[in-house]
Motif scaffolding. Structure first.
Motif, PDB file in Angstrom:
ATOM      1  N   GLN A  45     109.436  24.726  58.101  1.00  0.00           N
ATOM      2  CA  GLN A  45     109.574  26.110  58.639  1.00  0.00           C
ATOM      3  C   GLN A  45     108.772  26.891  57.368  1.00  0.00           C
ATOM      4  OE1 GLN A  45     113.517  26.928  59.730  1.00  0.00           O
ATOM      5  NE2 GLN A  45     113.473  25.553  61.544  1.00  0.00           N
ATOM      6  N   GLU A  98     105.131  26.648  56.894  1.00  0.00           N
ATOM      7  CA  GLU A  98     104.643  27.368  58.105  1.00  0.00           C
ATOM      8  C   GLU A  98     104.621  28.909  57.711  1.00  0.00           C
ATOM      9  OE1 GLU A  98     102.387  26.362  60.458  1.00  0.00           O
ATOM     10  OE2 GLU A  98     102.861  24.357  59.454  1.00  0.00           O
ATOM     11  N   GLU A  99     105.775  29.328  57.363  1.00  0.00           N
ATOM     12  CA  GLU A  99     105.768  30.793  57.079  1.00  0.00           C
ATOM     13  C   GLU A  99     104.932  31.225  55.865  1.00  0.00           C
ATOM     14  OE1 GLU A  99     109.963  31.722  56.064  1.00  0.00           O
ATOM     15  OE2 GLU A  99     110.543  31.253  58.270  1.00  0.00           O
ATOM     16  N   ASN A 100     104.690  30.422  55.011  1.00  0.00           N
ATOM     17  CA  ASN A 100     103.998  30.674  53.624  1.00  0.00           C
ATOM     18  C   ASN A 100     102.274  30.566  53.905  1.00  0.00           C
ATOM     19  OD1 ASN A 100     105.857  31.344  51.830  1.00  0.00           O
ATOM     20  ND2 ASN A 100     106.302  29.232  51.401  1.00  0.00           N
ATOM     21  N   LYS A 101     102.164  29.908  55.054  1.00  0.00           N
ATOM     22  CA  LYS A 101     100.820  29.687  55.482  1.00  0.00           C
ATOM     23  C   LYS A 101     100.331  30.904  56.179  1.00  0.00           C
ATOM     24  CE  LYS A 101      99.516  26.018  57.744  1.00  0.00           C
ATOM     25  NZ  LYS A 101      99.430  24.771  58.656  1.00  0.00           N
ATOM     26  N   GLN A 102     101.186  31.712  56.778  1.00  0.00           N
ATOM     27  CA  GLN A 102     100.853  32.991  57.240  1.00  0.00           C
ATOM     28  C   GLN A 102     100.194  33.934  56.397  1.00  0.00           C
ATOM     29  OE1 GLN A 102     103.769  34.720  59.936  1.00  0.00           O
ATOM     30  NE2 GLN A 102     104.901  32.685  59.972  1.00  0.00           N
ATOM     31  N   PHE A 103      99.327  34.894  56.734  1.00  0.00           N
ATOM     32  CA  PHE A 103      98.606  35.839  55.715  1.00  0.00           C
ATOM     33  C   PHE A 103      98.934  37.201  56.325  1.00  0.00           C
ATOM     34  CE2 PHE A 103      94.839  36.835  58.330  1.00  0.00           C
ATOM     35  CZ  PHE A 103      94.670  35.654  58.779  1.00  0.00           C
ATOM     36  N   LYS A 104      99.273  37.320  57.696  1.00  0.00           N
ATOM     37  CA  LYS A 104      99.329  38.865  58.252  1.00  0.00           C
ATOM     38  C   LYS A 104     100.598  39.337  57.955  1.00  0.00           C
ATOM     39  CE  LYS A 104      95.511  38.263  61.656  1.00  0.00           C
ATOM     40  NZ  LYS A 104      95.358  38.097  63.040  1.00  0.00           N
ATOM     41  N   VAL A 105     101.758  38.466  57.516  1.00  0.00           N
ATOM     42  CA  VAL A 105     103.085  38.923  57.028  1.00  0.00           C
ATOM     43  C   VAL A 105     103.078  39.429  55.708  1.00  0.00           C
ATOM     44  CG1 VAL A 105     105.420  38.196  57.345  1.00  0.00           C
ATOM     45  CG2 VAL A 105     103.778  37.527  59.176  1.00  0.00           C
ATOM     46  N   SER A 109      99.321  32.585  52.813  1.00  0.00           N
ATOM     47  CA  SER A 109      98.211  31.930  53.359  1.00  0.00           C
ATOM     48  C   SER A 109      97.853  30.494  52.815  1.00  0.00           C
ATOM     49  CB  SER A 109      96.981  32.829  53.520  1.00  0.00           C
ATOM     50  OG  SER A 109      96.292  32.872  52.193  1.00  0.00           O
ATOM     51  N   LYS A 135     103.662  36.984  52.357  1.00  0.00           N
ATOM     52  CA  LYS A 135     103.208  35.583  52.551  1.00  0.00           C
ATOM     53  C   LYS A 135     102.068  35.330  52.158  1.00  0.00           C
ATOM     54  CE  LYS A 135     107.069  35.020  54.940  1.00  0.00           C
ATOM     55  NZ  LYS A 135     108.194  34.243  54.173  1.00  0.00           N
TER      56      LYS A 135
END
Length: 247
Positions: free
Chosen positions: A80, A83-90, A95, A93
């Motif tokens: 989890q 996956e959260e750290n892979k985000q870049f629009k949040v 990407s 985080k």
């Protein structure tokens, strides 16, 4: 370790500050190598250290010692966080797939194997087996690899105990020492120094029976840490903000 029955134990602020700074530096390795980075720290029976360090190091979550878990539960929590750290629009985080995890050296994970016999030793003064956080780190790496997760670890135990005291801890220690001298002059024996908020963003001393303060306190039922999400709560921040604010 903050595990006495007082609001603040001397040295805790230094330990937390030192460990938090060290673990923040591990983001460099975790991000550039796209790995999970485990950081075992002091904590045999109580979770006061990991609760504070998880909050101030920026780690995604922490593995405590006051509750036992299965590796599957921990692995799911790691995925989890990746996956959260892979985000870049949040906001906040990266990407990039990585995670940084604080671990109590006394963490109880069912699939972690016992320390090999040749590395077992006991603390003769207290009659307790010595914990081997290095072995715990290697076991976490092994379990992660078996789950398809690339991981590394580094232990922070004696390094946080042996660190130069923070200015906050120096001030608290001087205050405690002054109050102890006053207790002697007053003939007020059998007491220990405790702290309480002074209403101005710091603390003041007062006296309590040493038999009360000498009792070990646990984090489990304080509401300071969520043992399902494995994260420190807002309540912890509200109570201890003034202690850690300067550092």
């Amino acid at each position: 370790d903050e595990d006495l029955s007082s609001l603040i134990t001397l040295g805790w602020e230094t330990a937390v500050t030192t460990a938090s700074k060290a673990i923040r530096n591990h983001y460099n390795t975790a991000i550039t190598s796209r790995k999970v980075f485990f950081a075992p720290i002091f904590g045999r029976n109580t979770d006061w250290n990991i609760a504070a360090v998880m909050l101030y190091s920026g780690a995604g979550f922490a593995i405590p010692c006051e509750e036992e878990y299965s590796w599957d539960f921990i692995a799911e929590r790691i995925r989890q966080d990746i996956e959260e750290n892979k985000q870049f629009k949040v906001e906040g985080k990266y990407s990039i797939p990585f995670a940084v995890v604080v671990v109590s050296e006394g963490a109880r994970i069912k699939e972690v194997r016992e320390t090999p016999g040749e590395y077992r030793d006991s603390d003769k003064a207290h009659g307790l087996p010595k914990l081997r956080p290095e072995w715990l780190g290697m076991e976490l790496e092994r379990l992660a690899k078996a789950s398809g997760i690339s991981a590394r670890f580094e232990v922070h135990t004696y390094s946080i105990r042996d660190a130069e005291p923070t200015e906050t801890d120096k001030e608290l220690s001087a205050m405690a020492g002054e109050e102890c001298i006053k207790m002697i002059l007053d003939g007020d024996f059998g007491k220990a120094v405790d702290f309480k908020p002074d209403g101005r963003g710091f603390y003041k001393t007062f006296r309590r029976p040493i038999t009360e303060i000498a009792k070990q306190k646990f984090l489990r039922n304080t509401g300071f840490f969520d043992y399902q999400t494995l994260k420190t709560t807002q309540r912890f921040l509200e109570v201890y903000h003034d202690l850690f604010f300067d550092s």
